[in-house]
Design an enzyme around this catalytic site. Structure first.
Site, PDB file in Angstrom:
ATOM      1  N   SER A   1      26.408  50.780  49.706  1.00 26.77           N
ATOM      2  CA  SER A   1      27.391  51.253  48.644  1.00 26.77           C
ATOM      3  C   SER A   1      27.166  50.400  47.497  1.00 26.77           C
ATOM      4  O   SER A   1      27.327  51.185  46.284  1.00 26.77           O
ATOM      5  CB  SER A   1      28.587  51.558  49.237  1.00 26.77           C
ATOM      6  OG  SER A   1      28.788  52.567  50.074  1.00 26.77           O
TER       7      SER A   1
ATOM      8  N   ASP B   1      31.710  60.266  44.397  1.00 28.06           N
ATOM      9  CA  ASP B   1      32.481  59.217  45.272  1.00 28.06           C
ATOM     10  C   ASP B   1      33.998  59.489  45.509  1.00 28.06           C
ATOM     11  O   ASP B   1      34.179  60.777  45.513  1.00 28.06           O
ATOM     12  CB  ASP B   1      32.093  57.895  44.474  1.00 28.06           C
ATOM     13  CG  ASP B   1      31.999  56.654  45.452  1.00 28.06           C
ATOM     14  OD1 ASP B   1      33.027  56.642  46.174  1.00 28.06           O
ATOM     15  OD2 ASP B   1      31.039  55.918  45.405  1.00 28.06           O
TER      16      ASP B   1
ATOM     17  N   HIS C   1      36.764  52.726  46.216  1.00 28.77           N
ATOM     18  CA  HIS C   1      35.326  52.547  46.517  1.00 28.77           C
ATOM     19  C   HIS C   1      34.388  53.141  45.226  1.00 28.77           C
ATOM     20  O   HIS C   1      33.422  52.623  44.696  1.00 28.77           O
ATOM     21  CB  HIS C   1      34.935  53.501  47.658  1.00 28.77           C
ATOM     22  CG  HIS C   1      33.573  53.418  48.099  1.00 28.77           C
ATOM     23  ND1 HIS C   1      32.702  54.256  47.635  1.00 28.77           N
ATOM     24  CD2 HIS C   1      32.942  52.710  49.276  1.00 28.77           C
ATOM     25  CE1 HIS C   1      31.524  54.323  48.217  1.00 28.77           C
ATOM     26  NE2 HIS C   1      31.581  53.061  49.045  1.00 28.77           N
TER      27      HIS C   1
END
Ligand SMILES: *[C@@H]1O[C@H](CO)[C@@H](O)[C@H](O)[C@H]1NC(C)=O
Ligand SMILES: *[C@@H]1O[C@H](CO)[C@@H](O)[C@H](O)[C@H]1NC(C)=O
Ligand SMILES: *[C@@H]1O[C@H](CO)[C@@H](O)[C@H](O)[C@H]1NC(C)=O
Ligand SMILES: *[C@@H]1O[C@H](CO)[C@@H](O)[C@H](O)[C@H]1NC(C)=O
Ligand SMILES: *[C@@H]1O[C@H](CO)[C@@H](O)[C@H](O)[C@H]1NC(C)=O
Ligand SMILES: *[C@@H]1O[C@H](CO)[C@@H](O)[C@H](O)[C@H]1NC(C)=O
Length: 736
Positions: free
Chosen positions: A524, A143, A212
């Protein structure tokens, strides 16, 4: 996309050239060469063989070493190198080379969610306790990196790092030795191709600038943190699904001026290292569409790979990451909502949804002037003074909700407005006060939007008051539901594989980002929920294969809510969810811990259906044997012309003496029979093979219809989803 003849290359290019990452270095670009299984155990010998091969193309060893960005040498053999087009073509001609493909660029696509799934921390479920909260399991997160100071990554009270761990703590900018711990046990980063100008937008280390990666890592395996909320919204205990699992961080996503820089070459390098390091699970909340060799090698090395299905719903055939060997995740809503009261000047109260909270220094809500902004495009707002006013936007067209929201917010904010009320086909996409530049941003249904519009038209001076959102949880919120944005099947690449596999919470998930906690929505967010559940299951069932774990998750999934009504899917219009929305259903961790029967697959089996070793072809080709014969916990037959028989094999993992009966829900227009209809297991008979015959009843060019096959006894229901489309003519297909 690989090199075939020139004409083939051109046609393939038309499909996907827009997403190519062209990192020009003179006329050179990054290409990925795949060579299959590695020929040496010693990684340095593998890398040396890559350099040797390249030097035959480039002329010298020095140039070869210079051009290599990544050497894949642990889990499989290959490399990413800067080459001209001619050099790439010459490389592809070499007999040992399976494929040469241009590097591609891709997109990035929780307090309450775990309680809702039956994994309550205050009253720990048996699964959490028996699995010791996942402590021995290592989850690799590919990620945007991680923020090691977040309270979610405290390693307080953790035992020693599992000795089988062979990873590293790669030092870098703002990343010292102490940033790795008994919680974050490894960190690596992959920045090849990132332009120099972007370096200053990033920490050149595994430290997460974007947020994220920290969010997804804390959702999968965040430690328990009490009293987390966003200014009182969603208050509770924040923790990951496997709160004591260890995290291995592989940073592949970087900030760029206009988005995130994320490429195949880096994801493959991360997978190759993860195989070497000894991770148990890989969680990828990325729209990489990495359907080829990386994930397959990971699985053949005992790693479970969980991938996000994408956020392009509710359109069909827009699913990412649909290889049969990965778990493809859809997003669902949990039993929490954030009602927000809007009071009009005529005292009428209307309810929307928002994550609006007030800062401590602000006074209470007050009435403000309300104006109609039409669809809030720049043209629509041109000539309307919105400064200091709340703007009503009505968007009746149907498009990607994130983009509609972003555009409306940008236009309204740049006009100096003090609030946004957006009427839209969905209220699934909430953005907090910070995300809205400090203003309230409320989503309302379109019919409520027209009520507000009518009010505005009837007044000389329309006014409105927006109150902060409150959180409502529990039975009064109808849940779960498949989220509007969640990408729907079928898979375009592999229509004989039913996808997605499973749905998990992905709407308004509160998790860590830097030192704070924020809400995010997307597949996600759903993906690390599944990775967390897999971690718990791996502790309970260390001997289970990846296919067995996936089978347990799919066959135990819920298709009904807690009121016993079928789970719905947000769509236009809303409908009862089908397997193209949620695969087996919504994830049910406690059920997955004790599935009764499993549909197992030896990972080498995949090669029988998907030839991955085809010269110059990157994507595994489906062989003449249709993939619905693979022993998957689902059946998808995209072209049913006459009766088809498929075999499945189930293994008893429950009580030794067990009798299972079959229950078949045949899809409309199809008759399914199972033989034998009863399976008797005992101490010598642990595995049964059965046949399902699938017969078309109509001679009509059909749409997909759906059904299921369930083996059940008093303790277990083992359900697999079925999708069938009757076909009589080749020229017409309807998958909508
Ligand atoms: C991480 O490393 C940086 C740089 O060495 C240091 O300033 C910071 O305090 C470290 N954080 C943790 C949690 O160890
Ligand atoms: C409240 O505080 C925030 C920062 O903490 C500041 O940006 C904002 O302007 C303040 N608002 C008022 C009304 O003082
Ligand atoms: C706004 O309207 C004016 C005149 O009506 C026009 O000249 C201008 O180009 C418009 N601006 C935009 C952004 O549409
Ligand atoms: C928004 O409204 C304007 C006029 O108010 C119109 O020209 C434009 O086409 C609309 N845009 C969309 C996306 O519907
Ligand atoms: C994939 O398999 C089909 C059928 O066997 C064959 O016609 C096709 O050429 C193969 N594609 C590639 C790229 O090898
Ligand atoms: C188990 O069942 C099989 C038939 O399915 C039977 O032949 C066998 O004798 C049984 N074994 C035991 C120990 O009962």
């Amino acid at each position: 996309m690989a090199f075939h003849s020139r004409s083939q290359r051109l046609s393939a290019c038309l499909l996907i050239c827009f997403s190519f990452m062209i990192r020009a270095d003179g006329s050179r670009k990054l290409y990925i060469a795949y060579l299959g299984d590695k020929k040496h155990d010693d990684p340095s010998l593998v890398a040396a063989s890559h350099h040797e091969m390249l030097s035959t193309i480039l002329g010298s060893k020095e140039e070869a070493i210079d051009s290599v960005a990544y050497s894949y040498k642990h889990g499989f053999s290959g490399f990413a190198a800067m080459l001209t087009e001619d050099q790439a073509e010459n490389l592809a001609e070499l007999p040992e080379v399976i494929s040469v493909t241009p590097n591609q660029k891709h997109e990035l696509l929780t307090t309450r969610s775990w309680d809702f799934l039956g994994l309550n921390y205050q009253r720990p479920s048996e699964l959490l306790q028996r699995s010791n909260y996942g402590e021995d399991i290592i989850i690799g997160i590919i990620d945007t990196g991680i923020w090691p100071e977040s309270r979610s990554f405290s390693d307080h009270g953790y035992g020693i790092i599992p000795p089988r761990w062979k990873g590293v703590c790669q030092l870098g900018q703002e990343w010292g030795r102490t940033n790795c711990s008994r919680k974050i046990i490894g960190a690596r980063y992959y920045a090849a191709g990132l332009n120099k100008a972007s370096h200053k937008l990033n920490y050149m280390s595994a430290r997460d600038m974007n947020g994220h990666g920290t969010h997804t890592a804390s959702t999968a395996a965040g430690s328990v943190v009490e009293g987390v909320s966003l200014h009182g919204l969603g208050e509770g205990v924040a923790r990951g699904g496997a709160p004591r699992a260890r995290l291995a961080v592989y940073k592949v996503g970087w900030e760029e001026e206009n988005g995130v820089y994320l490429t195949n070459a880096a994801v493959l390098a991360a997978m190759d290292d993860a195989i070497h390091d000894g991770v148990d699970i890989l969680s990828l909340s990325l729209a990489v569409d990495e359907d080829s060799f990386g994930a397959l090698h990971a699985i053949q090395n005992g790693i479970t790979v969980v991938y996000a299905g994408g956020n392009s719903g509710p359109r069909s055939q827009v699913l990412f990451n649909t290889a049969p060997w990965v778990i493809t995740v859809a997003a669902s809503k949990i039993d929490r909502s954030f009602p927000t009261t809007i009071t009009l000047g005529n005292k009428k109260k209307l309810i929307g949804q928002s994550l609006y909270y007030m800062l401590k220094n602000e006074s209470n809500s007050r009435f403000q002037t309300l104006v109609n902004g039409g669809n809030c495009s720049r043209e629509a707002l041109n000539g309307t003074n919105i400064k200091g006013k709340v703007v009503l936007c009505i968007e009746i067209t149907f498009g990607p909700v994130a983009k509609i929201f972003k555009d409306a917010l940008a236009n309204v904010h740049s006009g100096g407005a003090s609030g946004l009320i957006l009427a839209l086909y969905t209220t699934d996409f909430l953005v907090s006060t910070e995300g809205c530049q400090g203003m309230p941003c409320v989503l309302i249904d379109i019919d409520i939007g027209f009520q507000v519009l009518t009010y505005i038209g009837s007044q000389r001076l329309p006014i409105v008051k927006i109150e902060p959102a409150s959180s409502v949880t529990g039975k009064q919120v109808l849940a779960p539901k498949v989220a509007m944005f969640s990408s729907r099947g079928p898979s375009i690449k592999y229509p004989t594989i039913l996808k997605p596999d499973i749905a998990a919470p992905g709407v308004n998930i509160l998790a860590a980002t830097k030192d704070a906690y924020v809400f995010n929505s997307g597949t996600s967010m759903a993906t690390p929920h599944v990775a967390g559940v897999v971690a718990l299951l791996k502790v309970l069932h260390p001997q289970w294969s990846h296919a067995a774990l996936k089978s347990a998750i799919i066959t135990s999934a819920s298709t009904k809510d807690e009121h016993g009504t079928p789970i719905l899917a947000e769509a236009l219009p809303r409908k009862v969810a089908d397997p193209f929305d949620y695969g087996g259903g919504n994830i049910n961790p406690n059920g997955a811990a004790d599935p009764g029967l499993i549909y197992d697959i030896d990972p080498r089996e995949y090669n029988k259906f998907f030839e991955c070793q085809i010269k110059k072809y990157e994507i595994c080709n489906i062989t003449t044997k249709p993939a619905y014969h693979l022993n998957l916990p689902s059946i998808s037959i995209p072209e049913l012309r006459h009766t088809i028989k498929v075999e499945r094999t189930v293994t008893n993992v429950g009580k030794i003496d067990a009798v299972y009966r079959s229950d078949i829900q045949s899809p409309l227009g199809v008759k399914i029979r199972v033989e034998p209809a009863t399976l008797v297991f005992n101490s010598t008979k642990k595995v049964h093979t059965f046949k399902a015959s699938i017969k078309p009843l109509w001679k009509v060019q059909g749409d997909y219809t759906f059904g299921s096959l369930t083996w059940y006894n008093e303790q277990h229901t083992v359900r697999i989803p079925i999708a069938v489309r009757i076909t009589i003519q080749d020229f017409y297909a309807d998958v909508a």
